[in-house]
Design a protein around this motif. Structure first.
Motif, PDB file in Angstrom:
ATOM      1  N   ASP A  39      27.350   4.208 -27.281  1.00 11.31           N
ATOM      2  CA  ASP A  39      27.223   4.778 -26.220  1.00 11.31           C
ATOM      3  C   ASP A  39      25.554   5.246 -26.119  1.00 11.31           C
ATOM      4  O   ASP A  39      25.163   6.125 -26.686  1.00 11.31           O
ATOM      5  N   SER A  40      24.902   4.181 -25.560  1.00  9.31           N
ATOM      6  CA  SER A  40      23.159   4.206 -25.667  1.00  9.31           C
ATOM      7  C   SER A  40      22.779   5.488 -24.817  1.00  9.31           C
ATOM      8  O   SER A  40      23.392   6.028 -23.970  1.00  9.31           O
ATOM      9  N   GLY A  42      21.411   8.670 -22.832  1.00 10.27           N
ATOM     10  CA  GLY A  42      21.269   8.720 -21.221  1.00 10.27           C
ATOM     11  C   GLY A  42      22.383   7.860 -20.421  1.00 10.27           C
ATOM     12  O   GLY A  42      23.193   7.281 -21.016  1.00 10.27           O
ATOM     13  N   SER A  43      21.981   7.762 -19.041  1.00  8.99           N
ATOM     14  CA  SER A  43      22.776   7.133 -18.163  1.00  8.99           C
ATOM     15  C   SER A  43      23.017   5.626 -18.598  1.00  8.99           C
ATOM     16  O   SER A  43      22.078   4.896 -19.060  1.00  8.99           O
ATOM     17  N   ASP A  44      23.914   5.236 -18.232  1.00  9.37           N
ATOM     18  CA  ASP A  44      24.256   3.560 -18.745  1.00  9.37           C
ATOM     19  C   ASP A  44      24.068   2.730 -17.532  1.00  9.37           C
ATOM     20  O   ASP A  44      24.986   2.347 -16.606  1.00  9.37           O
TER      21      ASP A  44
HETATM   22 CA   LIG Z   1      25.117   6.453 -22.401  1.00  6.96          CA
END
Ligand SMILES: [Ca+2]
Ligand SMILES: [Ca+2]
Length: 149
Positions: A39-40, A42-44
């Motif tokens: 899950d990188s 910040g927002s994906d």
């Molecule tokens: Ca993310």
């Protein structure tokens, strides 16, 4: 004279032992999954930098460099990354980034335009160029963004 011959014999025995060591160390190590950052941060947003903050890290714990050409990394759905020519040095790691980029020491790029590692659960499978199973790493949690394999 006798002493000198004995010394030579001991030296030969020692050289034989040293020659065997790399093989023994190699048997102890492997090419294995080290970490998956699924899950990188910040927002994906699917931006290339966000895609590249998602990666699988592979480690060479053997005492020799290993050519990874043809090795594959696969997710649970069947999306598969195949390594280009890439030599991983002894003790080093390489990250397989999801997005686009130019290969450099420690970094290769899948070249995808969307994420591959689900944020909740997935399984990473590593195989050799001949398709032999090397390692797998599963996770099932949204509490963390990555897993040490
Ligand atoms: Ca993310
Ligand atoms: Ca997936």
């Amino acid at each position: 004279m006798r002493t000198r011959m004995l010394a030579a014999a001991v030296a030969t025995a020692a050289a034989t032992t040293v020659a065997l060591l790399p093989t023994q160390a190699q048997a102890a190590g492997s090419i294995h999954l080290y970490k998956v950052y699924y899950d990188s941060p910040g927002s994906d947003t699917r931006s290339n930098s966000s895609l590249n903050a998602e990666y699988v890290q592979i480690k060479n714990s053997t005492s020799s460099a290993v050519q990874l050409k043809g090795y594959t990394v696969r997710d649970n759905t069947g999306y598969t990354y195949t390594f280009p020519s890439y030599k991983i040095s002894a003790g080093k790691t390489v990250k397989v980034h999801t997005g686009k980029g130019t290969q450099s020491p420690g970094h290769v790029y899948w070249g995808r335009g969307s994420y591959v590692w689900n944020n909740d659960k997935d399984t990473v499978t590593l195989r050799t160029a001949s398709g032999a199973f090397r390692d797998s790493c599963s996770y099932n949690s949204t509490r963390y963004d990555y897993k040490m394999c």
